[in-house]
Design an enzyme around this catalytic site. Structure first.
Site, PDB file in Angstrom:
ATOM      1  N   ARG A   1     -16.308  10.439  -4.492  1.00  0.00           N
ATOM      2  CA  ARG A   1     -15.355  10.004  -3.452  1.00  0.00           C
ATOM      3  C   ARG A   1     -14.272   9.105  -4.050  1.00  0.00           C
ATOM      4  NH1 ARG A   1     -19.575   7.595  -0.911  1.00  0.00           N
ATOM      5  NH2 ARG A   1     -18.522   5.628  -1.169  1.00  0.00           N
TER       6      ARG A   1
ATOM      7  N   LYS B   1      -7.061   7.940   2.617  1.00  0.00           N
ATOM      8  CA  LYS B   1      -6.782   6.927   3.655  1.00  0.00           C
ATOM      9  C   LYS B   1      -5.552   6.089   3.268  1.00  0.00           C
ATOM     10  CE  LYS B   1     -10.225   3.938   1.503  1.00  0.00           C
ATOM     11  NZ  LYS B   1     -10.596   2.552   1.576  1.00  0.00           N
TER      12      LYS B   1
ATOM     13  N   MET C   1      13.268 -10.692   2.883  1.00  0.00           N
ATOM     14  CA  MET C   1      12.702  -9.548   3.608  1.00  0.00           C
ATOM     15  C   MET C   1      13.325  -8.226   3.148  1.00  0.00           C
ATOM     16  SD  MET C   1      12.621  -8.825   7.711  1.00  0.00           S
ATOM     17  CE  MET C   1      12.059 -10.458   8.123  1.00  0.00           C
ATOM     18  N   ASP C   2      14.631  -8.264   2.868  1.00  0.00           N
ATOM     19  CA  ASP C   2      15.348  -7.010   2.611  1.00  0.00           C
ATOM     20  C   ASP C   2      16.058  -6.972   1.262  1.00  0.00           C
ATOM     21  OD1 ASP C   2      14.838  -6.487   5.419  1.00  0.00           O
ATOM     22  OD2 ASP C   2      16.437  -7.950   5.777  1.00  0.00           O
TER      23      ASP C   2
HETATM   24  C1  LIG Z   1     -16.229   4.022   1.461  1.00  0.00           C
HETATM   25  C2  LIG Z   1     -15.213   4.254   0.391  1.00  0.00           C
HETATM   26  N1  LIG Z   1     -15.412   5.250  -0.483  1.00  0.00           N
HETATM   27  C3  LIG Z   1     -14.536   5.513  -1.485  1.00  0.00           C
HETATM   28  C4  LIG Z   1     -13.411   4.741  -1.651  1.00  0.00           C
HETATM   29  C5  LIG Z   1     -12.480   5.035  -2.801  1.00  0.00           C
HETATM   30  O1  LIG Z   1     -12.469   3.951  -3.691  1.00  0.00           O
HETATM   31  P1  LIG Z   1     -11.508   3.945  -4.972  1.00  0.00           P
HETATM   32  O2  LIG Z   1     -10.127   3.963  -4.439  1.00  0.00           O
HETATM   33  O3  LIG Z   1     -11.854   2.697  -5.673  1.00  0.00           O
HETATM   34  O4  LIG Z   1     -11.828   5.165  -5.749  1.00  0.00           O
HETATM   35  C6  LIG Z   1     -13.175   3.678  -0.775  1.00  0.00           C
HETATM   36  C7  LIG Z   1     -11.984   2.845  -0.962  1.00  0.00           C
HETATM   37  O5  LIG Z   1     -11.906   1.695  -0.751  1.00  0.00           O
HETATM   38  C8  LIG Z   1     -14.097   3.433   0.272  1.00  0.00           C
HETATM   39  O6  LIG Z   1     -13.900   2.437   1.145  1.00  0.00           O
END
Ligand SMILES: Cc1ncc(COP(=O)(O)O)c(C=O)c1O
Length: 387
Positions: A228, A45, A320-321
């Protein structure tokens, strides 16, 4: 890897980030080795924490993870349009008006409330498909997820529905990167109680996942079926003091170049607010990037950069730049010299954690704050020669 610059194509900007794809692969494999037999659900993300959503997703997909995780539908849609075919979990809150888009793009929804189930069933039925969902339980984060006491009602509704396939149940830690393990252990125990729902009803256990980077580093009991991690895949530890139980290295270098060097007499102030004035005749250089690129304004009179392998202080307010750096009266620094904002140069290194400390924030905010104005350049055997 495809680079889609937001600045004019074929115009090269002195300020850019360089991303080492081989290092990202090495980090991925290091985490994978540490957690096996658990499988990987890498988090990409927020533009893969500033490393490039599509490029990093393609790289990690080639490592054969269980899937990829993003925050929003929009990020998942970008991945599908870029040709990513592996499962993509959207972890953010479900806006039910977006359910048809989830189904259209074949993205996995996170479901945190029984109220959403009707809308999912209705859309899946209408589109002649089955919705893939991960049920989210709030075991102590106090954010997304159904509270443990409401879990049975949510799971009843999901399990009973022919339009829904509950592929997984998951939760998220609030303090996994902190030294005190108490809350994380409580959250693991609460999660285990909640998922006993399946055994109690002779239902097959879905996939279970909990661990973010902090938990990968400190809580092997949380690995379950999938992990994750986000930040650590990018080679950054969540805090300076967390045990470095998995060896990773940063994959991103943030670079710029000196565009102006000039002498500055003692007593002549620098930048907005005139917050810095040298008490000696000195020399400053101008670096062509600022808070519009994600270089925090809090680094005014606090930050440091590397030029010719040595640290030099940011002086005056970050604009800003642009921002200014004092290089001293007898310097060998010249216009055109490389400036490293994050990364190594010569004997010197500046980390994202260090920048975060100066800016009173966390490395997550520094990396995800690098703005889309900063081009991303890729290096490594998995990048295309034209990058
Ligand atoms: C729901 C969830 N899972 C996993 C992660 C991954 O976390 P990290 O970057 O601390 O490994 C995040 C990141 O914020 C998250 O929001």
């Amino acid at each position: 890897m495809i680079l889609e610059p937001t600045v004019a194509p074929r115009v090269s900007r002195p300020t850019h980030v360089e991303i080492d794809l081989d290092q990202l692969t090495a980090n991925y494999r290091a985490v994978e080795r540490a957690v096996t037999p658990a499988r990987m659900l890498p988090v990409v993300k927020a533009d893969a924490y500033g490393h490039g959503l599509v490029q990093v997703a393609r790289l990690f997909e080639s490592c054969q993870p269980a899937g990829l995780a993003v925050a929003f539908l929009e990020e998942g849609a970008i991945l599908r349009e870029a040709g990513i075919v592996c499962p993509v979990l959207v972890m953010g809150g479900l806006d039910i008006s977006q359910v048809p888009d989830f189904l259209h793009f074949g993205l996995t929804m996170t479901v945190s409330s029984v109220q959403a189930v009707g809308a999912i069933e209705e859309a899946a039925d209408r589109m002649g498909t089955v919705a893939r969902v991960h049920a989210k339980v709030d075991t102590g984060m106090g954010r997304m997820g159904v509270r443990p006491e409401g879990t049975a009602e949510l799971l009843d509704a999901l399990v009973r529905s022919p339009q829904v396939e509950v592929e997984a149940v998951y939760s998220h830690f609030a303090t996994a990167d902190e030294p005190d393990p108490a809350q994380t252990l409580d959250q693991i125990a609460a999660f285990r109680r909640v998922v006993s729902y399946f055994g109690d009803r002779d239902l097959p256990m879905p996939t279970l996942h909990l661990a973010n980077s902090g938990a990968v580093l400190q809580h092997a009991a949380s690995y379950l079926d999938l992990v994750r991690p986000g930040l650590m895949l990018y080679g950054v530890y969540p805090t300076e003091i967390i045990p470095r139980t998995v060896g990773i290295e940063p994959a991103l270098t943030w670079r710029s170049r000196v565009v102006l060097s000039k002498p500055l007499p003692a007593g002549s102030p620098v930048s907005y607010g005139a917050t810095w004035t040298p008490d000696r005749d000195t020399r400053i250089v101008v670096v062509p990037m600022g808070y519009g690129d994600g270089y925090p304004r809090l680094l005014s009179n606090r930050g440091e950069v590397l030029i010719r392998g040595r640290r030099h202080p940011v002086v005056g307010r970050v604009c800003m730049d642009q921002f200014m750096v004092e290089v001293g009266p007898d310097t060998d620094v010249r216009v055109g010299d490389g400036v490293v904002i994050i990364g190594a140069q010569g004997e010197g290194t500046i980390t994202a954690n260090e920048l975060a400390a100066w800016a009173e924030t966390i490395p997550y905010e520094i990396l995800t704050g690098i703005s889309s104005r900063v081009p991303q350049r890729y290096q490594g055997s998995t990048s295309r020669p034209d990058q």
